[in-house]
Design an enzyme around this catalytic site. Structure first.
Site, PDB file in Angstrom:
ATOM      1  N   ASP C 127      10.992  -6.332  -8.941  1.00  0.00           N
ATOM      2  CA  ASP C 127      11.853  -5.709  -8.046  1.00  0.00           C
ATOM      3  C   ASP C 127      13.073  -5.250  -8.513  1.00  0.00           C
ATOM      4  OD1 ASP C 127      10.233  -6.682  -6.018  1.00  0.00           O
ATOM      5  OD2 ASP C 127      11.307  -8.796  -5.731  1.00  0.00           O
ATOM      6  N   MET C 169       6.428  -3.986  -2.143  1.00  0.00           N
ATOM      7  CA  MET C 169       7.214  -5.290  -2.532  1.00  0.00           C
ATOM      8  C   MET C 169       8.405  -4.934  -2.465  1.00  0.00           C
ATOM      9  SD  MET C 169       4.844  -7.477  -5.208  1.00  0.00           S
ATOM     10  CE  MET C 169       3.600  -8.291  -4.647  1.00  0.00           C
ATOM     11  N   ARG C 266      -1.106   3.678  11.068  1.00  0.00           N
ATOM     12  CA  ARG C 266      -2.029   2.979  10.279  1.00  0.00           C
ATOM     13  C   ARG C 266      -1.141   2.227   9.159  1.00  0.00           C
ATOM     14  NH1 ARG C 266      -7.571   3.807  10.688  1.00  0.00           N
ATOM     15  NH2 ARG C 266      -7.950   4.332  12.810  1.00  0.00           N
TER      16      ARG C 266
END
Lengths: 341, 341, 341, 341
Positions: C127, C169, C266
């Site tokens: 991260d 993420m 989508r």
């Protein structure tokens, strides 16, 4: 000769390579003129088209998507659309139409052909489920993307002692799951062709862990479903194009495995990533050969046919034959994989 | 059953996938024992071998190279080596030997088979030049590496108005050059099968530049050579393995083009990068299938044969048939590519 | 010197590169002995460890995951674990412990250090949210995977006139979304640091379509959430490790966009694919440097510190400083991206 | 504001990302007009330019090369070119010129700036050798390509007991060799900054083989050269741009190693493949940030400066400072790599 070309149905790496090849062979090889219709049959119905010369297709060989755009044709409007298409094709002076598409498109193509329009089809499906051809372009790219994802997931699964469930494309035929599962070394593969036994899957994973292995990877086709009575499951709805919506077998299988195994099981749904982007070399070559042979067939007057790969050769097969049945994974291919549940 | 396995000849992505598949099918499927000989026939001659169980092949599916090592057998020592190999195979209690290798290895395999040793061969060549099989594993990876290099070179060639000459592998057969040239959009392709016309190449490049195109990419097989009398050129020496050394057609062609065109022409020699590393999904699947079917053939007593891809099926063909002639690029495949000079 | 090493927390490409580098520098450079504890602090608590010599780390530089295994430490058991760890580290004669891990691990490391154990930490988080270091390894690989996915999705979105929502993420810091969104050319980026305005997103997409653009790609961090009152949304539960579970912003945002725009939208949830597999060259170099400097710091007696990248240099910063606050995306970086909503 | 932009010098992945970013920020952010000059300063001299609006830069973020084309300026014509450029820039109503280029381009830019033209430079070199900036875009891509090649070569080297010599770019600074050598796990790295000791290299390889290792990979910068008197070697010629031609250290080193070791040693010359193709995510982000900040600097009137990365920030540094000396690999970075000979 004046050739019309269009791309229809879902996206598939290699579409641009076919378009480029048609233009190269037709324009540079035969001195033809090529017209591209936009957004599939819609462009043919609405009269949206443009001239495709060599410059128009420069640099597109390695690009995913389709420079012509695409659309799906609703099944209900098929017959009406065919009539209009036929008229419009004549209006634009099209000597032959080369539609590039999947089962739906080839069915429409066959109807157009039966109605008298000169057609040479090019089959397209990442699912590899069109009979009469050994392979279709796009499939190799999809398998490659899914395999690379499994390569990545294996290391993380191994380090964290976890089960990974990877859902790949394949509604009615499990080719992508079969081949990416084999290439990615999946320990379990679930295909639409064979309802899977959840008990056997659980047992396999438990045996792996008892042998000191720290992870398992399950590759599941989006159209796979459990053997009756073995796991809670309900069939998907039918959408407007006549396709059953299969959503969530990956999520459901991961949840079920986690519950039964008492170990972390994580779903990864690859989705549209499999459909896009740069085609593999294999797909570029196959798509290029299809385009080249489609133009040759047009010049020979070989209408009502589509290109097909048979062994190492490109041959022409009747459209009628191509769309009669889906090519599913046969039992002996499942046996070879050794991990189909 | 006690199965011996060895890898011989040049490197080829997918070798480990075959080894793994043989072990999986034999050990887990049939309860066999598998012995791996190190460094090809050398290990068989010297008695260097080790047991291969499931743990020994864990994690190797995606790895290039071969965990068993490899070596080339000198042609002169072939007959002697065969005799010793046969004796050793019997000493180690080998019921069947599965050699994985190219033309030289399969020739040795055939001699061993003729001498009475039960053999099931698996063909291997990145050059894709073994007849009797539609494709060999490793080829798809090599084509992929060469195509990616051409994708990269095109952008730099375009920005700098330059001709790029990419030399790829292929001594006697031009499959890698043909398919990577098609997939990479090469404007010229030179194959061993057809002496190239330097004048025609020069003219093609000049025409491209005169149409405002700013670059050209030529893909040349290492075994390509100019049509007689058109360009200074001398044949390579014969090395100790009976192979002609072809060094430098890429460099020489670039120099010649630069001289004639008065434009920068840069050679890129891809070399061994094509042979190594992670195999593509296609090669992993084909290699895995070959391994599986080799074990099945062994159990059926189908000796003196090798695995082969025909269409979508794996079949067994006699070793005798496999090594009689090289599979070269036929004229109709050159026609499709449209850029073979 | 006897060095203990362990990897803890979530997976992160580059862990093996650190382990290898520690072993290379310590064993080959200083003649040290290196002990690896298995499955993070668990192995230290349970006494599961093994000697790491040069052979033990051969070939792992490019492999994802961690050869030592990993685990998360429950926050509640932290203090108890520290005590036991300290005793065990002494039992095994560890002169210095090098824990490689994220915020939780470094907090534990600091407690161990405060309790008197010689510690040199190596920060790890895909991260990129650890302050005191410009970058952490693993982040570049995660950004690369997400960018490649967006490259693929763009072509398919363009051909089918559709909005793609890519969830990447980033629970509390949006670095992956920011950089992959910029690199992938996302038209909208949603970060945990700034509640997003759904109306503005909708307007942006509508304007694109009105300008004739046929698609839009939205990149959303898993920890992003809408500005209050603008969209139905509820906060996630807190899991046993003290982390809020953020599930489904990608799915929910796609559904909301589809409803408001009347166009297909989508979701693609990249998930664990971002965490696994071969690290990029950047991450391998950074991880290797961290390992090298950790050993040097150990030999200098520079304890209670962790390695950090500052500009082009690796420096040592106090563990105390490192874990005080999360490094989030500052406003000026959002401004540069121009598409943060 | 009317902004001129041009790209000059060798190719470098990320050039298009800078152009796109300049146009996005200028046109969409400030309502400016952007003019692109073709083929570097040549286009400015010849008046070949075109308007760059948002559509002109659509889809180029991930493309290698430069849509504007490039050229090198001969050193001898520099002063004359500057005069003409200055006049032309005024003729076209350019308020600020943003040249994107390497050392030569920035030197020209500084001369133009000294002559009174408002300039904001953007540094570009895959060699990463411009001082005043921590990194330049293109470098990460080049390192990635070289690392992937070494990953591939390692498996083939290991299987065939062979030494591989990989020549990478880097005439005067060895950054690519250093970082790709570290990331690719090269056993020896040869840099332009430190004449290499062939005896030490030979000894290292022999020791590896004596420890049972079956291969070695040597990464050598094209500008590396042996320590005096240790190996036959002659300096390259000076080309028309003032650069020394370094051709063939890879080939010569492989030959020398083969002779001394009595083992196969194969050279692989990566060449232009390192310069082309899709930039990595890292390079796209850095290039995009450079473009954004160049426009901001232009609006602030921050002329005679160039963009630079310092830590995580983009700052502006005087052109004068930027081009005074080459940023070479310092000794402590060589120490970290542990394999620089």
């Amino acid at each position: 000769m004046r050739i019309g070309v269009l791309t229809a149905g879902g996206d598939c790496p290699g579409l641009n390579a076919v378009i480029r090849s048609v233009v190269h062979r037709a324009v540079a090889g035969h001195g033809d003129e090529v017209i591209g219709f936009e957004d599939g049959f819609k462009g043919l119905l609405d009269g949206r088209h443009r001239k495709l010369d060599l410059d128009a297709v420069a640099g597109i060989l390695s690009r995913g998507g389709t420079i012509l755009g695409s659309s799906r044709l609703e099944r209900a409007r098929l017959r009406e659309a065919c009539e209009t298409s036929k008229d419009h094709a004549r209006d634009y002076g099209i000597d032959v139409l080369i539609p590039i598409g999947g089962e739906g498109t080839l069915t429409a193509a066959r109807m157009l052909s039966d109605a008298g329009l000169p057609i040479v089809g090019v089959p397209k499906t990442i699912d590899n489920d069109i009979s009469s051809t050994d392979r279709t372009f796009g499939f190799d790219t999809a398998v490659g993307v899914a395999t690379e994802a499994m390569d990545r997931l294996k290391t993380t699964a191994e380090s964290h002692q976890r089960v990974m469930v990877v859902e790949v494309m394949g509604r009615h035929a499990g080719w992508i799951a079969l081949e990416s599962g084999m290439a990615g070394g999946a320990h379990g593969i679930c295909l639409p062709e064979r309802p899977f036994e959840i008990d056997a899957l659980v047992k396999m994973v438990e045996e792996r862990f008892s042998r000191g292995k720290k992870f398992a990877v399950i590759c599941v086709a989006e159209g796979a479903h459990p053997a009756e009575g073995t796991m809670e499951y309900k069939k998907g709805e039918i959408d407007q194009y006549g396709h059953e919506r299969f959503t969530g077998i990956g999520n459901r299988l991961a949840a079920e495995l986690e519950r039964r195994l008492g170990k972390e099981a994580r779903p990864v749904i690859l989705g549209h990533v499999q459909r896009g982007g740069t085609p593999t070399a294999y797909d570029r070559v196959l798509a290029t050969r299809f385009g080249w042979h489609a133009v040759e067939a047009a010049h020979r007057g070989d209408f009502g046919m589509m290109t097909a790969l048979r062994g190492t050769d490109i041959t022409m097969v009747p459209l009628a034959e191509a769309v009669t049945e889906l090519k599913t994974v046969p039992v002996d291919r499942m046996d070879e994989a050794e991990s189909v549940f």
